[in-house]
Write a protein that holds these residues in place. Structure first.
Motif, PDB file in Angstrom:
ATOM      1  N   LYS A   1      52.153  41.642  22.281  1.00 27.23           N
ATOM      2  CA  LYS A   1      52.530  40.381  21.633  1.00 27.23           C
ATOM      3  C   LYS A   1      53.195  40.641  20.283  1.00 27.23           C
ATOM      4  CE  LYS A   1      50.861  35.919  20.131  1.00 27.23           C
ATOM      5  NZ  LYS A   1      49.702  35.101  19.730  1.00 27.23           N
ATOM      6  N   SER A   2      52.650  41.600  19.526  1.00 24.89           N
ATOM      7  CA  SER A   2      53.159  41.854  18.177  1.00 24.89           C
ATOM      8  C   SER A   2      54.588  42.392  18.160  1.00 24.89           C
ATOM      9  CB  SER A   2      52.229  42.829  17.440  1.00 24.89           C
ATOM     10  OG  SER A   2      52.443  44.153  17.899  1.00 24.89           O
ATOM     11  N   ILE A   3      55.056  42.944  19.272  1.00 26.38           N
ATOM     12  CA  ILE A   3      56.444  43.447  19.299  1.00 26.38           C
ATOM     13  C   ILE A   3      57.358  42.547  20.137  1.00 26.38           C
ATOM     14  CG2 ILE A   3      55.823  45.865  18.821  1.00 26.38           C
ATOM     15  CD1 ILE A   3      56.175  46.416  21.851  1.00 26.38           C
ATOM     16  N   GLY A   4      56.886  41.357  20.435  1.00 31.34           N
ATOM     17  CA  GLY A   4      57.731  40.396  21.152  1.00 31.34           C
ATOM     18  C   GLY A   4      57.736  40.573  22.659  1.00 31.34           C
ATOM     19  N   ALA A   5      56.787  41.377  23.182  1.00 28.65           N
ATOM     20  CA  ALA A   5      56.710  41.583  24.630  1.00 28.65           C
ATOM     21  C   ALA A   5      55.771  40.561  25.257  1.00 28.65           C
ATOM     22  CB  ALA A   5      56.216  42.999  24.924  1.00 28.65           C
ATOM     23  N   ASN A   6      55.949  40.315  26.561  1.00 25.09           N
ATOM     24  CA  ASN A   6      55.005  39.442  27.265  1.00 25.09           C
ATOM     25  C   ASN A   6      54.438  40.138  28.504  1.00 25.09           C
ATOM     26  OD1 ASN A   6      57.356  39.369  28.701  1.00 25.09           O
ATOM     27  ND2 ASN A   6      57.779  37.212  28.322  1.00 25.09           N
ATOM     28  N   THR A   7      54.587  41.463  28.525  1.00 24.27           N
ATOM     29  CA  THR A   7      53.911  42.286  29.515  1.00 24.27           C
ATOM     30  C   THR A   7      53.902  43.713  28.996  1.00 24.27           C
ATOM     31  OG1 THR A   7      53.782  42.896  31.856  1.00 24.27           O
ATOM     32  CG2 THR A   7      55.992  42.734  30.898  1.00 24.27           C
ATOM     33  N   PHE A   8      53.314  44.649  29.747  1.00 20.29           N
ATOM     34  CA  PHE A   8      53.344  46.056  29.328  1.00 20.29           C
ATOM     35  C   PHE A   8      52.970  46.952  30.494  1.00 20.29           C
ATOM     36  CE2 PHE A   8      49.129  44.347  28.295  1.00 20.29           C
ATOM     37  CZ  PHE A   8      48.262  45.268  28.858  1.00 20.29           C
TER      38      PHE A   8
END
Ligand code: FE
Ligand code: FE
Ligand code: ZN
Length: 277
Positions: free
Chosen positions: A22-29
């Protein structure tokens, strides 16, 4: 909405990965289920799992992609090495049911001189032992660069594995942009024809995830060296075409580029900026 994330370290657990994403603008990993070289997995903490499940629901994170250790070889010659792949993948399957409905990606394997046919048989044999009809995890075969005796460098090989596996409804494919280009599929010059070939040989409904990597080496080089987005032979236009393609744009995309978190954050922002919403 663009579904995008990157590979994250799993050393601090699931909630930490969700928060980092979330902190790097992602919505998965994506993450390794254990040390990428194999070996024992960390004990799963039920409190971490439930905190993560809440967090991912609130923040719309997922589907998450668990990557098997890349040293596993289901097509190995030595029975001991195949047994290790089997036990590791069986254990991964069990653990992943604690975060139900997600994805598990693995490298099909290398036949190490035994030939593609036998290699495929050995991979199918292991898949038939690890898949249970009740599982909620979808297992993805990753498209490979065809380095050495790697299996999965062609869509045909992947299709043969899928069609021979018993519960093949649990199987899908993760397409790696660096690997396919390296393996001789020109997604830079002709994305459309590569995708129609994928559809003809495997079926686009099997495609569940994309690894976004630029390639340090040129077309058909079989080298498998990832580059940062826009800094390799594929170039940013290729990635813009991939993430916007009508058959691909709803899929989750995972970066495995040579970056630290700040580099991933920049690449995610860059890709969002070229995504047609
Ligand atoms: Fe991989
Ligand atoms: Fe990959
Ligand atoms: Zn790779």
């Amino acid at each position: 909405m663009l579904r995008i994330g990157c590979h994250l370290s799993s050393s601090k657990g699931y909630l930490a990965m969700g928060e980092t994403a979330k902190s790097i603008g992602a919505n998965t990993f994506q993450f390794f289920t254990r040390n990428p070289r194999g070996g024992a997995a960390k004990q799963i903490d039920p409190d971490d799992i439930s905190a993560f499940l809440d967090f991912s629901k609130e923040n719309d994170i997922g589907p998450i992609l668990a990557h098997a250790p890349y040293t596993l070889n289901a097509a190995a010659k030595e029975p001991r090495i195949r047994e290790f792949a089997l036990i590791t993948m069986q254990d991964d399957m069990k653990r992943l049911e604690q975060t139900p409905g997600n994805l598990y990606n693995f490298h099909p394997g290398s036949h190490v001189g035994q030939g593609t046919e036998l290699g495929i048989e050995l991979i199918v044999d292991i898949l038939n032992q690890i898949i249970s009809p009740e599982q909620s995890t979808t297992i993805l075969l990753e498209t490979m660069a065809g380095k050495g005796s790697e299996i999965g460098g062609s869509f045909e090989e992947i299709s043969r594995i899928i069609s021979r596996t018993e519960h093949s409804d649990k199987l899908g494919v993760c397409l790696d942009t660096c690997h396919v280009f390296d393996g001789g599929y020109d997604i830079k010059g002709n994305l459309e024809s590569v995708l129609s070939e994928f559809d003809r040989v495997i079926g686009l409904s099997r495609l569940h995830a994309i690894h976004l990597n630029d390639s340090l080496h040129g077309f058909e080089s079989h080298k498998d060296r990832h580059a940062k987005i826009g800094e390799g032979f594929l170039g940013l236009e290729t990635f813009a075409a991939v993430i916007n393609h009508p058959s691909l744009r709803e899929l989750p995309f995972y970066l495995e580029t040579p970056n630290e978190l700040d580099g991933y954050e920049k690449e995610i922002a860059l890709l969002k900026s070229v995504y047609n919403s």
